[in-house]
Design a protein around this motif. Structure first.
Motif, mmCIF file in Angstrom:
data_model
loop_
_atom_site.group_PDB
_atom_site.id
_atom_site.type_symbol
_atom_site.label_atom_id
_atom_site.label_comp_id
_atom_site.label_asym_id
_atom_site.label_seq_id
_atom_site.Cartn_x
_atom_site.Cartn_y
_atom_site.Cartn_z
ATOM 1 N N ILE A 56 0.832 -1.206 0.000
ATOM 2 C CA ILE A 56 0.000 0.000 0.000
ATOM 3 C C ILE A 56 0.869 1.259 0.000
ATOM 4 O O ILE A 56 0.593 2.228 -0.703
ATOM 5 C CB ILE A 56 -0.960 -0.014 1.203
ATOM 6 C CG1 ILE A 56 -2.044 -1.080 0.992
ATOM 7 C CG2 ILE A 56 -1.594 1.353 1.433
ATOM 8 C CD1 ILE A 56 -2.969 -1.277 2.167
ATOM 9 N N LEU A 78 -1.036 6.025 -2.646
ATOM 10 C CA LEU A 78 -2.404 6.509 -2.819
ATOM 11 C C LEU A 78 -3.025 6.748 -1.445
ATOM 12 O O LEU A 78 -2.609 6.117 -0.463
ATOM 13 C CB LEU A 78 -3.236 5.477 -3.597
ATOM 14 C CG LEU A 78 -2.832 5.231 -5.050
ATOM 15 C CD1 LEU A 78 -3.610 4.036 -5.616
ATOM 16 C CD2 LEU A 78 -3.086 6.464 -5.908
ATOM 17 N N ILE A 111 -4.939 5.631 0.736
ATOM 18 C CA ILE A 111 -5.692 4.434 1.101
ATOM 19 C C ILE A 111 -5.809 4.343 2.621
ATOM 20 O O ILE A 111 -4.822 4.501 3.339
ATOM 21 C CB ILE A 111 -5.005 3.164 0.559
ATOM 22 C CG1 ILE A 111 -5.068 3.146 -0.974
ATOM 23 C CG2 ILE A 111 -5.647 1.907 1.140
ATOM 24 C CD1 ILE A 111 -4.239 2.033 -1.595
ATOM 25 N N ARG A 112 -7.020 4.071 3.086
ATOM 26 C CA ARG A 112 -7.243 3.797 4.513
ATOM 27 C C ARG A 112 -7.739 2.361 4.636
ATOM 28 O O ARG A 112 -8.848 2.040 4.233
ATOM 29 C CB ARG A 112 -8.265 4.765 5.095
ATOM 30 C CG ARG A 112 -8.431 4.632 6.596
ATOM 31 C CD ARG A 112 -9.378 5.681 7.110
ATOM 32 N NE ARG A 112 -9.521 5.594 8.557
ATOM 33 C CZ ARG A 112 -10.387 6.294 9.253
ATOM 34 N NH1 ARG A 112 -11.173 7.157 8.644
ATOM 35 N NH2 ARG A 112 -10.479 6.158 10.563
ATOM 36 N N PHE A 113 -6.893 1.504 5.160
ATOM 37 C CA PHE A 113 -7.177 0.060 5.227
ATOM 38 C C PHE A 113 -8.129 -0.210 6.380
ATOM 39 O O PHE A 113 -7.887 0.184 7.512
ATOM 40 C CB PHE A 113 -5.874 -0.698 5.426
ATOM 41 C CG PHE A 113 -5.962 -2.157 5.086
ATOM 42 C CD1 PHE A 113 -6.200 -3.098 6.062
ATOM 43 C CD2 PHE A 113 -5.804 -2.590 3.773
ATOM 44 C CE1 PHE A 113 -6.283 -4.445 5.752
ATOM 45 C CE2 PHE A 113 -5.877 -3.925 3.452
ATOM 46 C CZ PHE A 113 -6.114 -4.858 4.440
ATOM 47 N N LEU A 150 -11.444 -1.154 2.201
ATOM 48 C CA LEU A 150 -10.646 0.059 2.357
ATOM 49 C C LEU A 150 -11.415 1.280 1.869
ATOM 50 O O LEU A 150 -12.463 1.180 1.218
ATOM 51 C CB LEU A 150 -9.300 -0.072 1.631
ATOM 52 C CG LEU A 150 -9.274 -0.402 0.135
ATOM 53 C CD1 LEU A 150 -9.535 0.844 -0.706
ATOM 54 C CD2 LEU A 150 -7.939 -1.015 -0.246
ATOM 55 N N ARG A 151 -10.845 2.432 2.199
ATOM 56 C CA ARG A 151 -11.342 3.706 1.693
ATOM 57 C C ARG A 151 -10.242 4.347 0.867
ATOM 58 O O ARG A 151 -9.065 4.249 1.215
ATOM 59 C CB ARG A 151 -11.736 4.637 2.838
ATOM 60 C CG ARG A 151 -13.044 4.261 3.520
ATOM 61 C CD ARG A 151 -13.325 5.160 4.710
ATOM 62 N NE ARG A 151 -14.668 4.963 5.218
ATOM 63 C CZ ARG A 151 -15.108 5.427 6.385
ATOM 64 N NH1 ARG A 151 -14.301 6.144 7.151
ATOM 65 N NH2 ARG A 151 -16.349 5.208 6.778
ATOM 66 N N LEU A 152 -10.643 5.023 -0.193
ATOM 67 C CA LEU A 152 -9.704 5.763 -1.026
ATOM 68 C C LEU A 152 -10.057 7.237 -0.896
ATOM 69 O O LEU A 152 -11.107 7.671 -1.374
ATOM 70 C CB LEU A 152 -9.794 5.308 -2.486
ATOM 71 C CG LEU A 152 -8.745 5.910 -3.439
ATOM 72 C CD1 LEU A 152 -7.340 5.463 -3.035
ATOM 73 C CD2 LEU A 152 -9.028 5.492 -4.875
ATOM 74 N N THR A 166 -16.468 3.333 2.295
ATOM 75 C CA THR A 166 -15.728 2.079 2.369
ATOM 76 C C THR A 166 -16.198 1.114 1.285
ATOM 77 O O THR A 166 -17.367 1.112 0.895
ATOM 78 C CB THR A 166 -15.908 1.438 3.758
ATOM 79 O OG1 THR A 166 -15.164 0.230 3.819
ATOM 80 C CG2 THR A 166 -17.364 1.138 4.042
ATOM 81 N N VAL A 168 -6.313 -5.623 -3.026
ATOM 82 C CA VAL A 168 -6.136 -4.186 -2.800
ATOM 83 C C VAL A 168 -6.383 -3.412 -4.092
ATOM 84 O O VAL A 168 -7.110 -2.409 -4.121
ATOM 85 C CB VAL A 168 -4.722 -3.886 -2.251
ATOM 86 C CG1 VAL A 168 -4.452 -2.381 -2.248
ATOM 87 C CG2 VAL A 168 -4.575 -4.440 -0.841
ATOM 88 N N VAL A 204 -9.187 -0.594 -5.049
ATOM 89 C CA VAL A 204 -8.781 0.731 -5.550
ATOM 90 C C VAL A 204 -9.438 1.013 -6.898
ATOM 91 O O VAL A 204 -9.990 2.098 -7.128
ATOM 92 C CB VAL A 204 -7.243 0.809 -5.669
ATOM 93 C CG1 VAL A 204 -6.823 2.060 -6.448
ATOM 94 C CG2 VAL A 204 -6.599 0.812 -4.285
ATOM 95 N N HIS A 249 -13.098 1.789 -6.505
ATOM 96 C CA HIS A 249 -13.289 3.145 -5.988
ATOM 97 C C HIS A 249 -13.122 4.178 -7.103
ATOM 98 O O HIS A 249 -13.921 5.104 -7.241
ATOM 99 C CB HIS A 249 -12.274 3.425 -4.877
ATOM 100 C CG HIS A 249 -12.691 2.934 -3.532
ATOM 101 N ND1 HIS A 249 -13.806 3.395 -2.875
ATOM 102 C CD2 HIS A 249 -12.133 2.017 -2.690
ATOM 103 C CE1 HIS A 249 -13.923 2.800 -1.709
ATOM 104 N NE2 HIS A 249 -12.925 1.950 -1.572
#
Length: 571
Positions: free
Chosen positions: A490, A495, A497-499, A521-523, A528, A546, A550, A553
């Protein structure tokens, strides 16, 4: 074996207020929220098989502050070095907001009280919470003490608290006392002990003492607990200098009702845990209590606008799941599978005035107020009609989807069934799943990677990665480090990215075994979302998952922009 006549062994609990005809609470309503005190980091932590580490406690503390708690019981610092160190970390690293009071629990022993004050010293505002058991069974069985001896423990403990606090004048100290096991203590004796503590402490209307009246053992129905609370409020001295607090446990499964009725009976404050964690049967569930008020038009003073984030924090820190049907917060609480329920809810959404009073059947609260989407309330069609989409994927393709992914993917199924007007079979479900998750290779596609492990590294970044990717047809090389292979990957992507979550399992057995990985995850600021990877190598599968998330999103963001442009052009 259950007894045929349980009356030989168990007798109904009889409160010691024999004829409390002066009760007024049944005619009362709650018009304002109580003072909230979270004991997740103390009573909640004590209930765990594996108590929280300092890192987990810090994450939980920050979440409680973000929700809006102004009183947080942060530990039992004299009971363990971990608790002591955690409290010192909060103080020394200046992590306590100025408007938040930390609370530290102690027994009525001088050495423990001094250790407790030492732990909290230096905080702007801190409260020492002293307790001793007062109930007849504890006086007789546990301590072999008379009433006068029990009362003297409380008085002497209060003196020691005053002496310990005096050593650290830089902190504004407050005091809380609990006549432990109040729920089965004679109300007259509980008042007698609290009056003696009050006489020693000398509270004022400007600097009130907290008397916490715990239903340590929920021994009777909530209305009787409310009687005990109202009787106490009417008979304790200097009521204007006292904050009456309740701490309901859930032995009978009625802690929420007990808390609500006790507030109607005069309690000013409620102690509990998010989602009802706590020693033995659990403390009262503060999420349910607060959102019950919200559904009655009363803002609780706590912010659960992102209930999923709150739930995930609690699940991570407690290492306990929140029930899928938990009121307000469960994964499935806004999901109906019954046809009649689905029909009523859909009709309610169709007729709901966005600016009007909420009246959607079966839903006491608007999911959007908690950061949940309307399409969590969905129809899932399948050939079997029983197992649903997740059943078909597991039975026919070996994919065991996490529950939140089941909900997310069923939206894709709903889009197809709404467009075609027909049910879908197992093969069609998998084809939709492939398109939605497994074939998400644009704009990012994994070409190859090399991982190096550094177990003896000086820092936490023990993994490094060299990765080759394709981005919209262009080959990109990147590198990254992290405390695990996924975090290194990651970091290499660079990027926002919030896992959020990760699940994995094997598909098949022997040489043909594959690994399935699911990541949430959140981008950036997006909602989410999930990604899925399937590969013979589990690390590769996790990287694919992952990138799947991404890419989904990014594509969803692009589709949203197109829709907004179309709307603007046709306006």
């Amino acid at each position: 074996m259950m007894l045929s006549n349980p009356a030989k062994k168990y007798v109904p609990f009889k409160p010691f207020v024999k004829d409390f005809s002066e009760r007024t609470w049944p005619s009362k309503t709650i018009t304002a929220p109580p003072i909230w005190m979270s004991t997740d980091l103390r009573d909640g932590n004590q209930s765990l098989i594996e108590p929280m580490s300092v890192e987990r406690k810090l994450r939980f503390f920050k979440q409680l502050v973000a929700i809006g708690f102004k009183e947080i019981e942060v530990g039992f610092p004299s009971a363990s070095q971990t608790d002591f160190d955690f409290v010192r970390t909060l103080v020394e690293e200046n992590l306590i907001p100025d408007d938040v009071t930390i609370i530290v629990l102690t027994q009525a022993r001088q050495d423990l009280i001094e250790r407790t004050a030492e732990a909290a010293a230096g905080a702007k505002t801190a409260m020492i919470h002293l307790y001793n058991a007062c109930a007849p069974a504890f006086r007789k069985i546990v301590f072999n003490m008379s009433k006068d001896e029990v009362k003297e423990v409380a008085i002497q403990g209060t003196r020691w608290v005053k002496e310990a606090m005096a050593k650290y004048p830089q902190t504004k100290w407050r005091y809380e006392y609990s006549p432990e096991v109040f729920s089965t203590t004679e109300p007259e004796f509980a008042v007698e002990v609290c009056n003696a503590v009050s006489a020693e402490w000398q509270p004022t209307p400007e600097d009130k003492i907290v008397f916490n009246l715990p239903a340590t053992i929920e021994s009777t129905s909530p209305n009787m607990y409310a009687d005990q609370i109202e009787w106490f409020c009417k008979n304790v001295k200097n009521r204007d200098s006292i904050i009456v607090s309740v701490h309901p446990h859930n032995d009978r499964g009625t802690a929420v009702a007990a808390a609500e009725l006790s507030v109607m009976a005069g309690a000013d404050r409620v102690e509990g845990c998010l989602f009802g964690s706590g020693e033995r049967t659990g403390n009262v569930d503060l999420v349910t209590l607060a959102l019950n008020l919200y559904t009655q038009g009363i803002h609780p003073g706590l912010d659960f606008s992102d209930i999923d984030e709150v739930r995930r924090t609690a699940e991570y820190c407690n290492q306990l799941p929140v029930h899928p049907r938990h009121p307000y917060a469960g994964d499935l609480v806004f999901t109906a599978f019954s046809g009649s329920h689905q029909d009523a809810i859909k009709k309610g959404f169709a007729q709901q005035d966005p600016d009007g009073v909420w009246e959607v059947p079966y839903l006491p609260i608007d999911p959007a107020d908690l950061g949940r989407s309307y399409d969590a309330v969905i129809r899932v069609n399948s050939q079997s009609g029983k197992g649903g989409v997740s059943y078909l994927l597991e039975q026919e393709k070996g994919l065991n989807l996490p529950r939140r992914l089941q909900i997310e993917f069923s939206r894709a199924i709903q889009r197809v069934t709404d467009e075609t007007g027909t049910e879908v079979n197992g093969n069609a479900v998998y084809e939709i799943f492939e398109k939605e998750y497994l074939k998400q290779t644009s704009p990012w596609k994994l070409l190859k990677h090399q991982i190096n492990s550094h177990p003896d590294g000086a820092d936490d970044e023990t993994f490094s990665i060299e990765v080759e990717l394709e981005n919209n047809g262009t080959v990109v090389k990147a590198s990254g480090k992290g405390d695990g292979a996924i975090s290194a990957f990651i970091n290499a992507l660079n990027l926002p990215i919030r896992f959020m979550d990760y699940h994995e399992h094997a598909i098949g057995s022997g040489e043909k075994t594959l690994a399935a990985c699911y990541v949430e995850l959140r981008l950036g600021d997006s909602a989410t979302g999930f990604g899925v990877g399937v590969h013979k190598d589990i690390v590769t599968a996790s990287f694919q998952a992952v990138l799947s998330a991404v890419n989904r999103h990014i594509q969803q963001g692009a589709n949203t922009s197109k829709e907004e442009n179309v709307e603007a052009a046709t306006a």
